[in-house]
Enzyme design. Sequence first.
Site, short mmCIF file in Angstrom:
data_model
loop_
_atom_site.label_atom_id
_atom_site.label_comp_id
_atom_site.label_asym_id
_atom_site.label_seq_id
_atom_site.Cartn_x
_atom_site.Cartn_y
_atom_site.Cartn_z
N ASN A 195 3.85 -48.27 -24.01
CA ASN A 195 4.85 -47.87 -22.97
C ASN A 195 5.14 -49.12 -22.07
O ASN A 195 4.18 -50.04 -22.26
CB ASN A 195 4.78 -46.65 -22.04
CG ASN A 195 3.20 -46.71 -21.27
OD1 ASN A 195 3.21 -47.82 -20.76
ND2 ASN A 195 2.79 -45.63 -21.28
N ILE A 196 6.18 -49.43 -21.30
CA ILE A 196 6.35 -50.47 -20.52
C ILE A 196 5.21 -50.90 -19.60
O ILE A 196 4.86 -52.05 -19.37
CB ILE A 196 7.64 -50.35 -19.85
CG1 ILE A 196 8.05 -51.75 -18.97
CG2 ILE A 196 7.62 -49.30 -18.57
CD1 ILE A 196 8.20 -52.80 -19.95
N HIS A 197 4.46 -49.87 -19.14
CA HIS A 197 3.50 -50.21 -18.07
C HIS A 197 2.32 -50.66 -19.00
O HIS A 197 1.64 -51.89 -18.52
CB HIS A 197 2.90 -48.79 -17.45
CG HIS A 197 1.60 -49.00 -16.53
ND1 HIS A 197 1.74 -49.82 -15.43
CD2 HIS A 197 0.17 -48.47 -16.72
CE1 HIS A 197 0.46 -49.95 -15.08
NE2 HIS A 197 -0.23 -49.05 -15.79
N ASP A 264 2.71 -39.08 -28.15
CA ASP A 264 2.26 -38.54 -29.51
C ASP A 264 3.61 -38.18 -30.27
O ASP A 264 3.37 -38.45 -31.69
CB ASP A 264 1.39 -37.15 -29.22
CG ASP A 264 0.15 -37.56 -28.64
OD1 ASP A 264 -0.22 -38.83 -28.33
OD2 ASP A 264 -0.42 -36.44 -27.87
#
Length: 475
Positions: A195-197, A264
């Site tokens: 994810n971007i984080h 997931d």
Amino acid sequence: MQLPSPRYDQSQVLVIGDVMLDRYWVGETSRISPEAPVPVVKVNTTDDRAGGAGNVALNIAALGAAASLVSVVGRDEAAEVLRGQLGAAGILTDFQVSVDKPTITKLRVMSRHQQLIRMDFEQSFGPDDCSKFADKARQLLSGAGVMVLSDYAKGSLANCQALIAAAREQQVPVLVDPKGSDFSRYRGATLLTPNIHELEIVVGACPTEQVLVDKASQLMQELELSALLVTRGEHGMTLLRPNQPELHLPARAREVFDVTGAGDTVIAVLASSLAAGYSLPEATGLANVAAGIVVGKLGTATISGPELRRAVGMERGVERGVVSVDQLLIALEEVRQQGEKVVFTNGCFDIIHAGHVGYLEQAREQGHRLVVAINSDESVSRLKGPSRPINPVERRMAVLAGLEAVDWVISFSDDTPEELLRLIKPDVLVKGGDYSETEVVGWEIVKAYGGEVAVLNFYENCSTTGIIEKIHETS
């Protein structure tokens, strides 16, 4: 991008990673504890679900693909619960048992659809706990189309390089759901899905699209990746590949209820789609649609193959109206899951008149959904003569689709709809006219699988031929 209607019955995916038990205690809260300023939950429901790599495998199985799972568990009750749930879903589990550590368990206390507290029972696994993973992977890779590494930073994927090397030996693509600040452990994988984080922890802040593309491109080059898929929450997801323009897909969720396990679902759909032979952009598009569905569910959840196909079908506009064979099959699969009865009729329907309207309304009353199949222009000419049809097939279909009684309209080019009947398998075959049941074309096909055949009367003094003759008289 036009998404395919996904089928996963030939897909086989091997999942390796951190499995855990997601345990939910659910109840009502009506007072504050006298012992501390916390709500008192009267637990009335408990629910156990496989999480982490287990949820990835469950998502794959729910789509209709074959899933194998390699992981590590403790010698405890939670491990038995996981074996039972995963086995019931048809997942082949090959667990290494830790002699001194428990199965990772996350307990969530819920009330009124809100999490009040989460308690984690876990100890990080060490090299001894997962020492057999590479050997297990080699045994299972021969039948797999894709391998997924589901990393939740619990220690079971400490030796990713051995697993990636084993997959490369057998030319099996490797998809990784990464964790941590060191992605070098995944060097040589086919695709990473941070994810971007998670990405920014590794490459630094990405305040603009261009910075994101530049830093992602550099990361792919350093790690020898074929692609990088960045999930970005409400901003959708972005697929990046070396020397190719980025593919950005907007978020599809109408309402975000719970993001637990959404990653997931994304990697499960990606893996199953690639194993089924779809391209990476197509697989990404399907994963994006799936993510929009799963975040609208509570807790660790999966989506089914029919659920995903219906969502894709809705994007194509197949809730009702003019459809292709593939679109119709998607729509019928969904309505049958709801227990609805499908009625089928066919004809030329060259000039729609009151007799047709009344007959179609009667046909619809035989069940819940009505499919109307109409002869193509060439088929009508063979049956009615070279001067017919009066109206081309597109116009005939458009008029039929506008009738309230009709759900779906489809055309066929043969002289009879027998091939369509074999594909669609309607619950009821309806024909209008002065026929006996055995004179209806296709009756034996429908009867063979237990369907019904119904003969309805046409309205008197209503026929296309009569209308055409009267026009000729007046002209």
